[in-house]
Design a protein around this motif. Structure first.
Motif, PDB file in Angstrom:
ATOM      1  N   ALA A  64       0.769  -1.429  -0.034  1.00 59.82           N
ATOM      2  CA  ALA A  64      -0.091  -0.103   0.010  1.00 59.82           C
ATOM      3  C   ALA A  64       0.948   0.959  -0.044  1.00 59.82           C
ATOM      4  O   ALA A  64       0.635   2.206  -0.598  1.00 59.82           O
ATOM      5  CB  ALA A  64      -0.912   0.113   1.046  1.00 59.82           C
ATOM      6  N   THR A  93      -4.672  -0.073  -2.758  1.00 59.93           N
ATOM      7  CA  THR A  93      -5.567  -0.885  -1.540  1.00 59.93           C
ATOM      8  C   THR A  93      -5.419  -2.340  -1.764  1.00 59.93           C
ATOM      9  O   THR A  93      -5.513  -2.602  -2.912  1.00 59.93           O
ATOM     10  CB  THR A  93      -7.105  -0.209  -1.627  1.00 59.93           C
ATOM     11  OG1 THR A  93      -6.985   0.946  -1.279  1.00 59.93           O
ATOM     12  CG2 THR A  93      -7.574  -1.442  -0.482  1.00 59.93           C
ATOM     13  N   THR A 117      -8.248  -5.348   5.015  1.00 57.57           N
ATOM     14  CA  THR A 117      -8.128  -4.583   3.755  1.00 57.57           C
ATOM     15  C   THR A 117      -6.887  -3.413   4.207  1.00 57.57           C
ATOM     16  O   THR A 117      -7.186  -2.796   5.385  1.00 57.57           O
ATOM     17  CB  THR A 117      -9.523  -3.810   3.628  1.00 57.57           C
ATOM     18  OG1 THR A 117     -10.381  -4.633   3.364  1.00 57.57           O
ATOM     19  CG2 THR A 117      -9.326  -2.621   2.546  1.00 57.57           C
ATOM     20  N   THR A 118      -6.255  -3.265   3.255  1.00 57.93           N
ATOM     21  CA  THR A 118      -4.900  -2.305   3.737  1.00 57.93           C
ATOM     22  C   THR A 118      -5.176  -1.133   2.782  1.00 57.93           C
ATOM     23  O   THR A 118      -4.794  -1.669   1.503  1.00 57.93           O
ATOM     24  CB  THR A 118      -3.663  -2.957   3.656  1.00 57.93           C
ATOM     25  OG1 THR A 118      -3.761  -3.979   4.485  1.00 57.93           O
ATOM     26  CG2 THR A 118      -2.653  -2.100   4.264  1.00 57.93           C
ATOM     27  N   THR A 119      -5.220   0.099   3.157  1.00 55.08           N
ATOM     28  CA  THR A 119      -5.341   1.359   2.419  1.00 55.08           C
ATOM     29  C   THR A 119      -4.460   2.382   2.545  1.00 55.08           C
ATOM     30  O   THR A 119      -4.097   2.620   3.710  1.00 55.08           O
ATOM     31  CB  THR A 119      -6.575   1.748   2.613  1.00 55.08           C
ATOM     32  OG1 THR A 119      -7.818   0.878   3.006  1.00 55.08           O
ATOM     33  CG2 THR A 119      -7.134   2.807   1.673  1.00 55.08           C
ATOM     34  N   GLU A 178      -4.809  -0.266   8.092  1.00 55.64           N
ATOM     35  CA  GLU A 178      -5.182  -1.779   8.113  1.00 55.64           C
ATOM     36  C   GLU A 178      -6.329  -2.038   8.898  1.00 55.64           C
ATOM     37  O   GLU A 178      -6.220  -1.765  10.206  1.00 55.64           O
ATOM     38  CB  GLU A 178      -4.191  -2.726   8.075  1.00 55.64           C
ATOM     39  CG  GLU A 178      -4.537  -4.325   7.851  1.00 55.64           C
ATOM     40  CD  GLU A 178      -3.401  -5.190   7.819  1.00 55.64           C
ATOM     41  OE1 GLU A 178      -2.807  -5.096   6.842  1.00 55.64           O
ATOM     42  OE2 GLU A 178      -3.074  -5.795   8.700  1.00 55.64           O
ATOM     43  N   THR A 188      -6.557  -6.061  -0.525  1.00 57.37           N
ATOM     44  CA  THR A 188      -7.500  -6.517   0.363  1.00 57.37           C
ATOM     45  C   THR A 188      -7.605  -8.267   0.017  1.00 57.37           C
ATOM     46  O   THR A 188      -7.253  -8.793  -1.044  1.00 57.37           O
ATOM     47  CB  THR A 188      -8.834  -6.070  -0.001  1.00 57.37           C
ATOM     48  OG1 THR A 188      -9.924  -6.438   0.640  1.00 57.37           O
ATOM     49  CG2 THR A 188      -9.267  -6.122  -1.554  1.00 57.37           C
TER      50      THR A 188
END
Lengths: 129, 445
Positions: free
Chosen positions: B136, B142, B167-169, B182, B144
């Protein structure tokens, strides 16, 4: 099929309806047929019947042992080791297929995917009838 | 005050002679200047007063917001971890500490990669640049993995691991990546349920195949006259039973394959494959339907295509699905074109730019895929509305299998389609070959 020698086939299959279908089809195709659902009886037949020309074998059998144990017994016996073995089973794990092929079976079929007449045609070809 | 000012000016500037009116104007101007200055001073002091009041209000508001955010973040049931652009932990909520079993350790300010270990399903450490946070931060994308199929596991301090759904944004300010956040949870239960489901399907499928073999073989024998002659009408009925049974066998095989893919137990054994030969044999299999439906098949094969290390069973599944779909979903007098050629990734904007691929294209002049359904076409059990109306035979498993198999072996599949004009499917497989995969079971063709 007048001049062709009559061939003897041993069918080893645990599922009764399938065993009957195979027996009838092979008899109608001119084979002499022996049938059994267990490993023990299959081995007894091998001892008692002077000449089995070809073997039709399932993997899972009634009682103890599997088709693989039978193949090992056949291939380790000088008298029997040249007899062609057709494995017809619904258990298509590649490990099993590989083991069967490694022990020298002639062919491996998945039951649900093959017609009886196809397998019998292959068998006849193998026996050069 | 004006008198004093006048005396002072006359004292310091004795030679100046000024009329009464001029004095008057001068004093007026001075007056105004004082007044203005006073106004400005008052204004200034008022605004200073105001802004300090506002400042207090803003501060209060910020503090409230912060407390609210913190309250929300810490009461969320999912784990939440935020890092800065260097991957150092800015924030970790209570749930994350509980899930990771880190209650007393303060990892804030520590690099995330040192604090929490991430491994794959085999327990192998995930390389730094494959860690979701790093991905990320580096790419701004993102990442996921929210289903039970996640391959990422977090390791607790006691060495136990658990599958993580996350989910890591990236966090961006004015387009610049300043950190990442995350949201994650323990996916152990989901994974167990999914595994049990797949095992059930696999077992049930095996059990189903025995009675299907019985039906198939007895019907075959009746048709062949093994139990006495049958008349044409009876033969017709038997053929219906036989074909119904075949469809059932194919469906069970497809279900078995899907469960193997989802269980991860299918294996991929590359051996040199002649793709042209394989394609020809798949086309030969559909020949009866092609004739029955009045279709044309064109084949274009690039000369001297090399043998490619591939799993011939899997390749057959891919080709069979694409070719039978084209045959099934093309109205009579239509044309199906199958082509094989070698291309570089950059020529087709797929795969890696400099890698060489075998490109398989299967195009038809069929019903096409409606625009609104294009994104669902590879979804398991999905069938497009327009073909559901025309052809009842289809499980919605074929393209899902194709995509899953290609994803597992380093290939890709995509398509172009226009409704009522036709569809072209593209498949690429690296010329260097499919990636091998150990497994217990091969797929059934």
């Amino acid at each position: 099929m007048t001049n062709k020698p009559r061939r003897t086939v041993l069918i080893v299959e645990d599922e009764k309806p399938l065993l009957n279908a195979i027996r009838i089809k092979l008899e109608n195709s001119g084979f002499d047929v022996l049938t059994t659902r267990t490993l023990d009886q299959a081995l007894h037949y091998m001892e008692d019947i002077p000449k089995v020309d070809v073997i039709w074998l399932d993997h899972y059998l009634l009682g103890k042992g599997t088709g693989l144990d039978f193949v090992v017994a056949i291939k380790n016996n000088e008298k029997w080791k040249e007899i062609p073995i057709f494995v017809v089973s619904n258990t298509a794990s590649p490990e099993k297929v590989r083991s069967y092929i490694k022990f020298g079976v002639t062919k491996y079929y998945t039951k649900a995917d093959y017609r009886l007449d196809q397998i019998i045609t292959d068998m006849r070809e193998m026996l050069k009838d | 005050m004006h008198r004093t000012l006048e005396r002072q000016i006359k004292k310091y500037l004795p030679g100046v002679n000024v009329s009464a009116i001029a004095w008057e104007n001068f004093f007026k101007a001075v007056d105004e200047a004082y007044t203005h200055f006073d106004d400005d001073r008052k204004l200034m002091s008022r605004s200073l007063d105001l802004s300090s009041k506002e400042q207090v209000e803003v501060n209060e508001r910020l503090a409230k917001e912060k407390a609210k955010d913190e309250a929300i973040l810490s009461s969320i049931g999912d784990g939440v971890i935020a890092v800065n652009e260097e991957g150092k932990v800015l924030f970790i909520n209570q749930a994350a500490q509980n899930i990771l079993d880190l209650p007393n350790e303060n990892i804030t300010g520590q690099p995330i990669y040192n604090s929490i270990e991430m491994v794959d399903e085999h327990g192998e450490s995930i390389e730094l640049d494959k860690r979701p946070f790093e991905h990320a931060l580096k790419t701004g994308e993102t990442i996921t993995a929210t289903s039970a199929l996640t391959r990422y596991y977090y390791v607790r301090p006691d060495g136990t691991k658990f599958p993580v759904s996350f989910t890591t944004t990236p966090i961006k300010i004015e387009g610049k990546i300043v950190g990442a956040i995350e949201v994650f949870r323990d996916a152990t239960k989901e994974k167990e349920i999914d595994h049990a489901k797949s095992e059930f399907v696999s077992l049930a499928s095996h059990q189903l195949r025995t009675p299907l073999s019985t039906i198939g073989w007895y019907t075959e024998m009746l048709m062949a006259g093994d139990a006495g002659s049958v008349n044409d009408e009876q033969k017709g009925y038997l053929e219906e039973i036989y074909h119904g049974n075949r469809r059932m066998v194919e469906l069970v095989n497809a279900l078995l394959n899907v469960s193997r893919i989802e269980l991860g137990t299918f294996m991929l054994t590359p051996e040199p494959v002649n793709f042209v030969e394989l394609t020809k044999s798949v086309i030969a299999e559909v020949h009866p339907q092609v004739i029955r439906n009045g279709l044309n098949i064109k084949e274009n094969y690039e000369e001297n295509l090399p043998l490619i290390p591939a799993d011939s069973k899997l390749t057959r599944i891919i080709l069979q699905n694409l070719v039978t779909n084209a045959v099934k979903y093309t109205p009579s007098e239509g044309t199906i074109t199958v082509s094989l050629s070698s291309v570089l990734g950059q020529q087709i904007n797929h795969g890696n730019a400099n890698e060489k691929y075998l490109l398989i294209t299967v195009s038809d002049t069929g019903y096409g895929i409606p625009n609104k359904e294009k994104d669902k076409i590879f979804t398991k059990l999905y069938r497009a509305e327009n073909v559901r109306e025309k052809e009842t035979d289809g499980s919605g498993l074929g393209l899902y299998l194709v995509k899953s198999v290609l994803a597992a072996c380093g290939g890709e599949v995509w398509f172009d389609s226009e409704e009522n004009k036709g569809t072209t499917f593209y498949v690429i497989i690296p010329l260097s070959g499919m990636r091998a995969k150990e497994g217990q079971r091969s797929l059934i063709t």
